[in-house]
Design a protein around this motif. Structure first.
Motif, PDB file in Angstrom:
ATOM      1  N   ILE A 183       0.836  -1.323   0.018  1.00 20.25           N
ATOM      2  CA  ILE A 183      -0.201   0.029   0.064  1.00 20.25           C
ATOM      3  C   ILE A 183       1.000   1.220   0.161  1.00 20.25           C
ATOM      4  O   ILE A 183       0.643   2.425  -0.520  1.00 20.25           O
ATOM      5  CB  ILE A 183      -0.982   0.103   1.326  1.00 20.25           C
ATOM      6  CG1 ILE A 183      -2.003  -1.172   1.292  1.00 20.25           C
ATOM      7  CG2 ILE A 183      -1.613   1.364   1.396  1.00 20.25           C
ATOM      8  CD1 ILE A 183      -2.664  -1.426   2.247  1.00 20.25           C
ATOM      9  N   GLY A 184       2.118   1.161   0.796  1.00 20.19           N
ATOM     10  CA  GLY A 184       3.022   2.264   0.298  1.00 20.19           C
ATOM     11  C   GLY A 184       3.097   3.269   1.734  1.00 20.19           C
ATOM     12  O   GLY A 184       3.440   4.414   1.522  1.00 20.19           O
ATOM     13  N   LYS A 185       2.542   2.847   2.697  1.00 21.68           N
ATOM     14  CA  LYS A 185       2.364   3.686   4.099  1.00 21.68           C
ATOM     15  C   LYS A 185       2.078   2.653   5.351  1.00 21.68           C
ATOM     16  O   LYS A 185       1.455   1.612   5.377  1.00 21.68           O
ATOM     17  CB  LYS A 185       1.543   4.987   3.752  1.00 21.68           C
ATOM     18  CG  LYS A 185       0.102   4.430   3.796  1.00 21.68           C
ATOM     19  CD  LYS A 185      -0.765   5.753   3.528  1.00 21.68           C
ATOM     20  CE  LYS A 185      -2.222   5.601   3.605  1.00 21.68           C
ATOM     21  NZ  LYS A 185      -3.084   6.502   3.272  1.00 21.68           N
ATOM     22  N   PRO A 186       2.400   3.355   6.418  1.00 20.67           N
ATOM     23  CA  PRO A 186       1.884   2.492   7.647  1.00 20.67           C
ATOM     24  C   PRO A 186       0.717   2.458   7.736  1.00 20.67           C
ATOM     25  O   PRO A 186      -0.224   3.307   7.445  1.00 20.67           O
ATOM     26  CB  PRO A 186       2.395   3.612   8.726  1.00 20.67           C
ATOM     27  CG  PRO A 186       3.510   4.447   8.291  1.00 20.67           C
ATOM     28  CD  PRO A 186       2.957   4.612   6.868  1.00 20.67           C
ATOM     29  N   VAL A 187       0.091   1.038   7.991  1.00 20.06           N
ATOM     30  CA  VAL A 187      -1.278   0.721   8.064  1.00 20.06           C
ATOM     31  C   VAL A 187      -1.587  -0.129   9.147  1.00 20.06           C
ATOM     32  O   VAL A 187      -0.648  -0.861   9.652  1.00 20.06           O
ATOM     33  CB  VAL A 187      -1.741   0.025   6.803  1.00 20.06           C
ATOM     34  CG1 VAL A 187      -3.437  -0.265   6.896  1.00 20.06           C
ATOM     35  CG2 VAL A 187      -1.412   0.914   5.305  1.00 20.06           C
ATOM     36  N   ARG A 188      -2.740   0.179   9.831  1.00 19.84           N
ATOM     37  CA  ARG A 188      -3.298  -0.753  11.187  1.00 19.84           C
ATOM     38  C   ARG A 188      -3.810  -2.052  10.433  1.00 19.84           C
ATOM     39  O   ARG A 188      -4.745  -2.174  10.499  1.00 19.84           O
ATOM     40  CB  ARG A 188      -4.009  -0.009  12.006  1.00 19.84           C
ATOM     41  CG  ARG A 188      -3.455   1.278  12.475  1.00 19.84           C
ATOM     42  CD  ARG A 188      -4.299   2.486  13.033  1.00 19.84           C
ATOM     43  NE  ARG A 188      -5.189   1.985  14.142  1.00 19.84           N
ATOM     44  CZ  ARG A 188      -6.118   2.821  14.462  1.00 19.84           C
ATOM     45  NH1 ARG A 188      -6.361   3.942  14.112  1.00 19.84           N
ATOM     46  NH2 ARG A 188      -6.852   2.280  15.534  1.00 19.84           N
ATOM     47  N   VAL A 189      -2.929  -3.160  10.386  1.00 22.17           N
ATOM     48  CA  VAL A 189      -3.141  -4.388   9.793  1.00 22.17           C
ATOM     49  C   VAL A 189      -3.403  -5.429  10.951  1.00 22.17           C
ATOM     50  O   VAL A 189      -2.446  -5.634  11.603  1.00 22.17           O
ATOM     51  CB  VAL A 189      -2.314  -4.637   8.855  1.00 22.17           C
ATOM     52  CG1 VAL A 189      -2.859  -6.141   8.116  1.00 22.17           C
ATOM     53  CG2 VAL A 189      -1.944  -3.683   7.647  1.00 22.17           C
ATOM     54  N   VAL A 190      -4.585  -5.766  10.929  1.00 24.21           N
ATOM     55  CA  VAL A 190      -4.829  -7.019  11.709  1.00 24.21           C
ATOM     56  C   VAL A 190      -5.111  -8.400  10.723  1.00 24.21           C
ATOM     57  O   VAL A 190      -5.923  -8.109   9.651  1.00 24.21           O
ATOM     58  CB  VAL A 190      -6.216  -6.863  12.383  1.00 24.21           C
ATOM     59  CG1 VAL A 190      -6.790  -8.140  13.215  1.00 24.21           C
ATOM     60  CG2 VAL A 190      -6.206  -5.746  13.447  1.00 24.21           C
ATOM     61  N   ALA A 223      -3.940  -0.740  20.615  1.00 22.81           N
ATOM     62  CA  ALA A 223      -4.513  -1.567  21.580  1.00 22.81           C
ATOM     63  C   ALA A 223      -6.102  -1.818  21.207  1.00 22.81           C
ATOM     64  O   ALA A 223      -6.599  -0.548  21.004  1.00 22.81           O
ATOM     65  CB  ALA A 223      -4.197  -1.038  22.922  1.00 22.81           C
ATOM     66  N   GLY A 224      -6.579  -2.793  20.879  1.00 26.01           N
ATOM     67  CA  GLY A 224      -7.845  -3.131  20.652  1.00 26.01           C
ATOM     68  C   GLY A 224      -8.434  -2.936  19.109  1.00 26.01           C
ATOM     69  O   GLY A 224      -9.469  -3.263  18.827  1.00 26.01           O
ATOM     70  N   ASP A 225      -7.092  -2.768  18.404  1.00 28.87           N
ATOM     71  CA  ASP A 225      -7.502  -3.082  16.919  1.00 28.87           C
ATOM     72  C   ASP A 225      -8.080  -4.057  16.514  1.00 28.87           C
ATOM     73  O   ASP A 225      -8.544  -4.184  15.289  1.00 28.87           O
ATOM     74  CB  ASP A 225      -6.144  -2.495  16.332  1.00 28.87           C
ATOM     75  CG  ASP A 225      -5.974  -1.064  16.061  1.00 28.87           C
ATOM     76  OD1 ASP A 225      -6.909  -0.262  16.529  1.00 28.87           O
ATOM     77  OD2 ASP A 225      -4.923  -0.700  15.339  1.00 28.87           O
ATOM     78  N   GLU A 226      -7.764  -5.096  17.121  1.00 26.32           N
ATOM     79  CA  GLU A 226      -8.195  -6.458  16.784  1.00 26.32           C
ATOM     80  C   GLU A 226      -9.780  -6.918  17.329  1.00 26.32           C
ATOM     81  O   GLU A 226     -10.268  -7.722  17.089  1.00 26.32           O
ATOM     82  CB  GLU A 226      -7.178  -7.576  17.077  1.00 26.32           C
ATOM     83  CG  GLU A 226      -7.342  -7.981  18.665  1.00 26.32           C
ATOM     84  CD  GLU A 226      -6.301  -7.002  19.453  1.00 26.32           C
ATOM     85  OE1 GLU A 226      -6.219  -5.553  19.012  1.00 26.32           O
ATOM     86  OE2 GLU A 226      -5.639  -7.585  20.409  1.00 26.32           O
ATOM     87  N   ASP A 227     -10.344  -6.007  18.009  1.00 25.08           N
ATOM     88  CA  ASP A 227     -11.468  -6.540  19.019  1.00 25.08           C
ATOM     89  C   ASP A 227     -12.535  -6.675  17.819  1.00 25.08           C
ATOM     90  O   ASP A 227     -13.282  -7.706  18.162  1.00 25.08           O
ATOM     91  CB  ASP A 227     -11.896  -5.072  19.549  1.00 25.08           C
ATOM     92  CG  ASP A 227     -11.184  -5.019  21.080  1.00 25.08           C
ATOM     93  OD1 ASP A 227     -10.074  -5.816  21.066  1.00 25.08           O
ATOM     94  OD2 ASP A 227     -11.130  -4.008  21.835  1.00 25.08           O
ATOM     95  N   LEU A 228     -12.749  -5.710  16.863  1.00 25.61           N
ATOM     96  CA  LEU A 228     -13.964  -6.299  15.813  1.00 25.61           C
ATOM     97  C   LEU A 228     -13.754  -7.404  15.251  1.00 25.61           C
ATOM     98  O   LEU A 228     -14.704  -8.305  15.003  1.00 25.61           O
ATOM     99  CB  LEU A 228     -14.257  -4.996  14.842  1.00 25.61           C
ATOM    100  CG  LEU A 228     -15.125  -5.186  14.010  1.00 25.61           C
ATOM    101  CD1 LEU A 228     -16.585  -5.393  14.523  1.00 25.61           C
ATOM    102  CD2 LEU A 228     -15.424  -4.028  12.858  1.00 25.61           C
ATOM    103  N   ALA A 229     -12.465  -7.717  14.741  1.00 29.39           N
ATOM    104  CA  ALA A 229     -12.318  -8.790  14.132  1.00 29.39           C
ATOM    105  C   ALA A 229     -12.384  -9.989  15.087  1.00 29.39           C
ATOM    106  O   ALA A 229     -13.094 -11.143  14.351  1.00 29.39           O
ATOM    107  CB  ALA A 229     -10.516  -8.991  13.565  1.00 29.39           C
ATOM    108  N   VAL A 230     -11.978  -9.986  16.127  1.00 33.81           N
ATOM    109  CA  VAL A 230     -12.159 -11.119  17.238  1.00 33.81           C
ATOM    110  C   VAL A 230     -13.752 -11.345  17.255  1.00 33.81           C
ATOM    111  O   VAL A 230     -14.177 -12.450  17.349  1.00 33.81           O
ATOM    112  CB  VAL A 230     -11.560 -10.742  18.272  1.00 33.81           C
ATOM    113  CG1 VAL A 230     -12.006 -11.765  19.473  1.00 33.81           C
ATOM    114  CG2 VAL A 230      -9.998 -10.867  18.377  1.00 33.81           C
TER     115      VAL A 230
END
Ligand SMILES: NC(=O)C1=CN([C@@H]2O[C@H](COP(=O)(O)OP(=O)(O)OC[C@H]3O[C@@H](n4cnc5c(N)ncnc54)[C@H](OP(=O)(O)O)[C@@H]3O)[C@@H](O)[C@H]2O)C=CC1
Ligand SMILES: O=C(O)[C@@H]1CCC=N1
Length: 266
Positions: free
Chosen positions: A108-115, A140-147
């Motif tokens: 993507i070419g930039k920092p991204v909050r990837v889960v 912290a908590g970025d994975e909550d929706l995925a989980v």
């Protein structure tokens, strides 16, 4: 940004299963989801669910709090431009095999909050198994929706990213190994003279055995031994499987799947 909680890029088999289980479990309402895909036919399936649809990935990126990549790994480079509008407020969930969180951000070419999540198709019946890990730029908590999404369709295990290709090989691809066994057993039933009832005998045997394995405190080995009377019919079959090195072939197969994941991510 509009109010979609989840944007799905790729409206294929997995995206459909994930959206259905999320809506059925009440994790999301259908109206909180938008999906993009080049295929009008695929989009009509989502539209019938009440999900908003578009053929423009950029719209999904622009209008969703979290974006899920449910495309084939080989498609990522082609849509990298569509993802360049991701902001630092958004979380990107990837279910793609092989591609690591750092690789996705690099494309993507930039920092991204990837889960990163590796689900499997039994999510379609609420019995999925998903491995989850987070990338370096997550909060912290970025994975909550995925989980929550994947718990609504089965079980979730958190793993270190270094194990994601192994998880892919064991549980992501795993259903195919069981279906392969089912195919072979149905063929074999035919070979020993069973015709009309072959499918039923095999399906219920696999279903019942899977439930026994899950419910029992005993190991798979112990459950197998309990079926295997000394000098009996099962022993004759297991001896033939061992002589054919089926166990070693399964290990080699899972290693091959793990290695293919690494190649896809290279
Ligand atoms: N199937 C499985 O058991 C599992 C799959 N995965 C992963 O999930 C991902 C999706 O797999 P699956 O659902 O099986 O695949 P599908 O092929 O069913 O879904 C992918 C969808 O993406 C669409 N697509 C193609 N190009 C684009 C594009 N440029 N923009 C938006 N959408 C596009 C495809 O359309 P079209 O068909 O027209 O090309 C297709 O509808 C893969 O990365 C796979 O590694 C993970 C775990 C298990
Ligand atoms: O075969 C594949 O590449 C995908 C990933 C896991 C299951 N299907």
């Amino acid at each position: 940004m509009s109010g979609y909680r989840l944007g799905l890029i790729g409206a294929g088999n997995m995206a459909e299963a994930i959206a259905r289980s999320a809506v059925e479990a009440g994790v999301l309402e259908a109206g909180q989801i938008v999906a993009s895909d080049p295929s009008a036919e695929r989009l009509s399936v989502f539209e019938a669910m009440g999900v908003a649809v578009t053929q423009e990935n950029r719209r999904v990126v622009g209008e969703s709090e979290q974006v899920m990549l449910a495309i084939k790994p080989q498609v990522l480079e082609a849509i990298a431009g569509d993802l360049s509008g991701l902001s630092s407020d958004q979380v990107l969930i990837s279910i793609m095999a092989g591609l690591g969180t750092a690789k996705i951000a690099a494309v993507i070419g930039k920092p991204v909050r990837v889960v990163r999540v590796m689900p499997n198709t039994p999510v379609m019946v609420g019995k999925g198994m998903a491995g989850v890990c987070v990338g370096a730029d997550t909060q912290a908590g970025d994975e909550d929706l995925a989980v929550r999404l994947f718990e609504s369709g089965g079980e979730v295990v958190r793993v270190d990213e270094s194990l994601m290709d192994a998880v892919t090989a064991v549980s992501g691809s795993g259903p195919a190994y069981l279906f392969y066994l089912a195919e072979a057993m149905i063929e074999a039933a035919g070979a020993v003279g069973i015709d009309a009832d072959a499918e039923r005998l095999v399906r219920q045997t696999i279903y019942g055995s899977a439930e026994l394995l899950v419910r029992s405190d005993e190991s798979a080995g112990e459950l197998r031994r309990r079926v295997t009377s000394p000098g009996g019919t099962t022993a004759a079959a297991i001896e033939r499987l061992e002589a054919s090195e089926v166990r070693a072939a399964v290990v080699r197969a899972i290693q091959a799947a793990r290695d293919r994941g690494r190649e896809l991510g290279a």
